[in-house]
Design a protein around this motif. Structure first.
Motif, PDB file in Angstrom:
ATOM      1  N   GLU A   1       0.846  -1.212   0.000  1.00 27.31           N
ATOM      2  CA  GLU A   1       0.000   0.000   0.000  1.00 27.31           C
ATOM      3  C   GLU A   1       0.877   1.258   0.000  1.00 27.31           C
ATOM      4  O   GLU A   1       0.553   2.248  -0.666  1.00 27.31           O
ATOM      5  CB  GLU A   1      -0.939  -0.007   1.208  1.00 27.31           C
ATOM      6  CG  GLU A   1      -2.032  -1.063   1.090  1.00 27.31           C
ATOM      7  CD  GLU A   1      -3.400  -0.516   1.503  1.00 27.31           C
ATOM      8  OE1 GLU A   1      -3.619   0.703   1.406  1.00 27.31           O
ATOM      9  OE2 GLU A   1      -4.236  -1.339   1.922  1.00 27.31           O
ATOM     10  N   SER A   2       1.965   1.232   0.747  1.00 26.47           N
ATOM     11  CA  SER A   2       2.823   2.419   0.818  1.00 26.47           C
ATOM     12  C   SER A   2       3.482   2.695  -0.528  1.00 26.47           C
ATOM     13  O   SER A   2       3.695   3.865  -0.896  1.00 26.47           O
ATOM     14  CB  SER A   2       3.860   2.257   1.927  1.00 26.47           C
ATOM     15  OG  SER A   2       3.232   2.260   3.199  1.00 26.47           O
TER      16      SER A   2
ATOM     17  N   PHE B   1       0.881   4.634  -2.316  1.00 23.10           N
ATOM     18  CA  PHE B   1       0.705   5.992  -1.776  1.00 23.10           C
ATOM     19  C   PHE B   1       1.937   6.870  -2.054  1.00 23.10           C
ATOM     20  O   PHE B   1       1.792   8.051  -2.379  1.00 23.10           O
ATOM     21  CB  PHE B   1       0.406   5.941  -0.272  1.00 23.10           C
ATOM     22  CG  PHE B   1      -1.007   5.551   0.046  1.00 23.10           C
ATOM     23  CD1 PHE B   1      -2.061   6.412  -0.238  1.00 23.10           C
ATOM     24  CD2 PHE B   1      -1.295   4.320   0.637  1.00 23.10           C
ATOM     25  CE1 PHE B   1      -3.377   6.064   0.060  1.00 23.10           C
ATOM     26  CE2 PHE B   1      -2.603   3.967   0.940  1.00 23.10           C
ATOM     27  CZ  PHE B   1      -3.648   4.832   0.653  1.00 23.10           C
TER      28      PHE B   1
ATOM     29  N   TRP C   1      -4.311   6.057   3.990  1.00 27.44           N
ATOM     30  CA  TRP C   1      -2.996   5.388   4.167  1.00 27.44           C
ATOM     31  C   TRP C   1      -2.897   4.811   5.596  1.00 27.44           C
ATOM     32  O   TRP C   1      -2.495   3.667   5.796  1.00 27.44           O
ATOM     33  CB  TRP C   1      -1.897   6.425   3.925  1.00 27.44           C
ATOM     34  CG  TRP C   1      -0.524   5.919   3.646  1.00 27.44           C
ATOM     35  CD1 TRP C   1      -0.014   4.668   3.854  1.00 27.44           C
ATOM     36  CD2 TRP C   1       0.568   6.685   3.095  1.00 27.44           C
ATOM     37  NE1 TRP C   1       1.298   4.623   3.473  1.00 27.44           N
ATOM     38  CE2 TRP C   1       1.682   5.847   3.005  1.00 27.44           C
ATOM     39  CE3 TRP C   1       0.689   8.020   2.685  1.00 27.44           C
ATOM     40  CZ2 TRP C   1       2.919   6.284   2.521  1.00 27.44           C
ATOM     41  CZ3 TRP C   1       1.921   8.454   2.198  1.00 27.44           C
ATOM     42  CH2 TRP C   1       3.021   7.596   2.117  1.00 27.44           C
TER      43      TRP C   1
ATOM     44  N   ALA D   1      -4.542   1.602   6.170  1.00 24.83           N
ATOM     45  CA  ALA D   1      -3.935   0.384   5.627  1.00 24.83           C
ATOM     46  C   ALA D   1      -3.722  -0.655   6.733  1.00 24.83           C
ATOM     47  O   ALA D   1      -3.744  -1.863   6.471  1.00 24.83           O
ATOM     48  CB  ALA D   1      -2.608   0.716   4.943  1.00 24.83           C
TER      49      ALA D   1
END
Lengths: 241, 241
Positions: free
Chosen positions: B28-29, B32, B101, B104
């Protein structure tokens, strides 16, 4: 009601709405009364008296100023008082027996539609308890009965007993939701009225046998709730589950 | 171990023990970081830095004197700090993006054995969380991943963060059990050591990929735990489930 008005979480009253306290407590109390040599006492009347102390106690709890005390402990105190009123001195009885009797409230049987209805509702909505029962009580009941809660919430988590507004508002806050994103599901107009006053949505489930066929004590508080159903299966159908 | 020594409840650490935070947060990071124009930053390093802030923050929380604040909020603060350390001013970013974020941590994938292992363990033992994650976080994760918790407990219910003894002792008390009737299941020796110091039983689950194959920061705290398993399925077999 339009889909956009659906709640994000369903929060359930449990005693009377999901489980049939009167039949279970009456059956267990008949056994316990016999064991203490008081089979002459009517177990259904004993049960109604015990439950009446609960309803009175919850309505007055917030004003009492008492520190939050879990329902298992209050149920025991109310049992002792109910016995005393019936002419039985609880101090003369075995403590383990009294504790086991108290925990009859952990062993309540579900209404016939509860497990199927909850399972269907869970397919679309998170389902949590918003009950005055403490976590250990709700956990034991859920495992015995197969109640598929996503989370056990309510009094012990918010440290407030319904109908205290903090019980409803605190549950919504912990869920990270606004009150109107949570729907209380309950068989009791008094509970639903308190939830509505806090901004929650409301779903009524009719349980005509909760008091053995007699009218509920809060029957006069009926309102036009967002949803009204005859069972949890009926509610699932009305919510498109 | 003899059956009489079995615990009455299994209480689970979740981050790292049941779900693989590093793979999920790194993926996910990466997305982002690309969205904020910083694809040059390594997402795994970013994730490790974010997690390091968490470990440090939890270890120091009780002494900080700060009122109990849910992990969703702390995760956001730690994200802002991790971004600042990486040379990104979070004040220049969209708040909704930062919140998404942060969440997550609600969307972590389970280890491959977790759902089957928990389901088998649940057949014999009540299974509850004893995690620092807040209720809304754990609830969303459980529904996404199919984690069949009997109850969500831990930090928010006890209002204390592990390794504070109040988190372990408070969970046992709420369950109505003595500490030795509860077994903490965790992949972290530090967590298990704190639980054992409170009297809980301990079950270690090896998760060699939690830190991407590198040693865990608490590897030196290993002890001879009551149970030790390679997966939750292995633990189920060792507990006769």
């Amino acid at each position: 009601m339009a889909g956009s008005d659906l709640p994000k979480v369903l929060a359930f009253d449990v005693f009377g709405t999901v489980v049939d306290w009167r039949t279970s407590i009456t059956a267990e109390s008949a056994d316990f009364l016999a064991r203490i040599g008081r089979a002459d006492l009517d177990p259904a009347t004993f049960t109604d008296n015990w439950r009446r102390r609960y309803l009175t106690g919850m309505a007055a709890y917030a004003k009492s100023g008492r520190d939050f005390t879990i329902l298992d402990v209050l149920h025991r105190e109310m049992l002792d008082e109910t016995l005393t009123d019936a002419g039985v001195d609880p101090a003369t009885l075995d403590d383990a027996l009294l504790q086991h009797w108290t925990f009859a409230w952990r062993r309540l049987a579900p209404w016939p539609d509860s497990v199927e209805g909850l399972t269907r509702l869970k397919g679309r909505f998170p389902i949590v308890t918003l009950s005055n029962g403490n976590i250990a009580l709700m956990l034991e009941m859920a495992r015995r009965d197969g109640l598929p809660w996503d989370a056990i919430m309510g009094a012990e988590v918010t440290r407030a007993y319904k109908p205290d507004p903090r019980a409803y508002l605190g549950t919504a806050k912990i869920l990270g939701l606004s009150p109107q994103e949570v729907c209380l599901v309950a068989a009791h107009h008094s509970d639903l009225a308190a939830a509505r006053a806090c901004g929650l949505k409301t779903a009524f489930v009719s349980r005509p046998m909760e008091y053995g066929g007699r009218p509920a004590p809060d029957a006069k508080l009926a309102q036009d709730w967002e949803w009204s159903a005859d069972s949890l299966i009926d509610l699932a159908e009305k919510l498109g589950c």
